[in-house]
Design an enzyme around this catalytic site. Structure first.
Site, mmCIF file in Angstrom:
data_model
loop_
_atom_site.group_PDB
_atom_site.id
_atom_site.type_symbol
_atom_site.label_atom_id
_atom_site.label_comp_id
_atom_site.label_asym_id
_atom_site.label_seq_id
_atom_site.Cartn_x
_atom_site.Cartn_y
_atom_site.Cartn_z
ATOM 1 N N ILE A 113 0.854 -1.199 0.000
ATOM 2 C CA ILE A 113 0.000 0.000 0.000
ATOM 3 C C ILE A 113 0.891 1.251 0.000
ATOM 4 O O ILE A 113 1.802 1.355 0.821
ATOM 5 C CB ILE A 113 -0.902 0.053 1.265
ATOM 6 N N GLY A 164 5.553 -16.947 3.614
ATOM 7 C CA GLY A 164 6.572 -15.888 3.609
ATOM 8 C C GLY A 164 6.067 -14.574 4.179
ATOM 9 O O GLY A 164 6.698 -13.537 3.987
ATOM 10 N N GLU A 167 7.806 -12.679 10.005
ATOM 11 C CA GLU A 167 9.199 -12.292 10.212
ATOM 12 C C GLU A 167 10.021 -13.547 10.512
ATOM 13 O O GLU A 167 9.473 -14.594 10.883
ATOM 14 C CB GLU A 167 9.304 -11.345 11.413
ATOM 15 N N LYS A 182 5.781 -0.159 12.787
ATOM 16 C CA LYS A 182 5.010 0.459 11.703
ATOM 17 C C LYS A 182 4.197 1.650 12.193
ATOM 18 O O LYS A 182 4.042 2.652 11.487
ATOM 19 C CB LYS A 182 4.111 -0.598 11.061
HETATM 20 N N1 HSE Z 1 5.741 -9.862 8.906
HETATM 21 C C1 HSE Z 1 5.202 -8.712 8.262
HETATM 22 C C2 HSE Z 1 3.694 -8.854 8.174
HETATM 23 C C3 HSE Z 1 5.803 -8.564 6.901
HETATM 24 O O1 HSE Z 1 3.202 -9.964 8.400
HETATM 25 O O2 HSE Z 1 3.007 -7.881 7.921
HETATM 26 C C4 HSE Z 1 5.487 -7.262 6.233
HETATM 27 O O3 HSE Z 1 5.942 -6.169 6.979
#
Ligand code: HSE
Length: 357
Positions: A113, A164, A167, A182
């Site tokens: 985004i 994937g 983290e 974030k």
């Molecule tokens: N582990 C993070 C998530 C990856 O699941 O949003 C993207 O920042």
């Protein structure tokens, strides 16, 4: 554009694929070097004098050093590394400025985004009041699978790792640390600030239990992990959200970010928050148009005085004066309390949630 790429994992390979369609990737730093393109020496990448260095490494201490080396060499940096950029925000922005270059980090928040770009753009003519949203794809994937398909927490976590989204250490996802970074970055960009990570309490979904799920289902709620920031509050908290509300419908690895401004009221952005190509796409946006309009001179007092009712999955040891309602499972609803009070009443191992309105 001549690009030096650091890292060739899930995101790095995505950047390589997207970038090499219309740009030149001049060198790629990775552990296993093979052929002319790859090296394990950062100096080999810097020597190429690329227009921009894209950093998608997972090794945090090394990545921090490499970002600084690039900026000191006057090379523009694009990083997806939320932990590094949020932890060293002031320092990295200043280093970039001192070396007449810049650092951009769109992919660090809300995956594909164009969220930070939207915040930067809005600030030109408007005033941001607050921001909030689903900013973690892993936990949203887990929560939506639990609520939509009644799958188990462990099964959904395993799948999010396989896809994937998670983290390297998934604790960061499920304990709300990823959303803390974030929220911090979003707040810094929105309010021209440099919020300390220590000022942002984070509660995750690790301790979500069957009784809490039963409570949510009986009352027609879903649960979403949200980050929130205004100029006096910043926190990460799971919220009970009524099924009919827009944000309750955001599923799988999708993120949903909402900014409230003086002239626009709410603006909502929805898109994939994790995964190879969504993240690479945010990185390519930074490569082509770095974040502008960034500053760190606004000293915010993040007191977290915002008041709300909280659900605690166990009321054991919580002073009666804070409790408004007992639930048969042993959970409690608190009276309206400021967010900062949670640190005194939430014991380890307890799920805590707010109520979204
Ligand atoms: N582990 C993070 C998530 C990856 O699941 O949003 C993207 O920042």
């Amino acid at each position: 554009m001549r690009i030096g790429l650091l890292g060739y994992g899930v995101v790095g390979k995505g950047v390589y694929d997207e970038a090499s369609k219309s740009h030149e990737v001049v060198k790629v730093l990775r552990r296993h070097k093979e052929g002319e393109l790859f090296t394990d020496d950062i100096n080999e990448v810097l020597k190429e004098k690329p227009d921009v260095i894209v950093e998608c490494l997972t090794n945090t201490p090394v990545a921090y050093e490499y970002i600084k080396m690039a900026l000191e060499a006057g090379i523009r940096v694009v990083s997806s590394n939320k932990a590094i950029v949020a932890s060293h925000y002031d320092e990295l922005l200043k280093l970039a400025k001192d070396n007449k270059t810049n650092i951009s980090f769109e992919a660090a928040v809300a995956g594909g985004i164009p969220w930070l770009h939207a915040l930067c753009d809005l600030k030109h003519n408007d005033k941001i009041n607050s921001l909030k949203g689903i900013m973690n794809g892993t936990t949203n994937y887990i929560l939506s699978k639990i609520f939509d398909e009644e799958l188990s927490y462990d099964e959904c976590l395993r799948k999010a790792i396989e896809l994937g989204y998670a983290e390297a250490d998934y604790s960061s996802d499920v304990d709300g640390i990823d959303v803390k970074y974030k929220t911090c970055l979003s707040g810094n960009v929105a309010f021209n600030a440099s919020i300390s990570l220590d000022d942002i309490p984070a509660y995750g979904i690790r301790y979500l239990d069957d009784y809490t799920l039963e409570y949510a289902r009986a009352k027609d709620y879903v649960i979403k992990l949200l980050g929130y920031c205004d100029n006096a509050n910043a926190f990460v908290l799971p919220f009970f959200i009524k099924k009919g509300s827009n944000i309750a419908t955001i599923s799988l690895n999708y993120n949903c970010t909402i900014v409230n401004t003086e002239y626009m009221n709410d603006i909502t952005l929805i898109g994939q928050g994790a995964g190879r190509y969504p993240t690479a796409s945010a990185i390519m946006l930074d490569v082509l148009r770095p974040l502008d309009n960034l500053a760190t001179d606004n000293r915010l007092n993040i007191a977290n005085d915002k008041e709300m009712v909280f659900y605690l999955s166990s009321g054991k040891g919580v002073d009666q004066k804070y409790i408004a309602k007992l639930i048969p499972s042993g959970a409690v609803l608190t009276k309206k309390l400021p967010v900062h009070k949670l640190k005194d009443i939430v014991k380890d191992g307890i799920f805590v949630g707010g109520f979204y309105d």
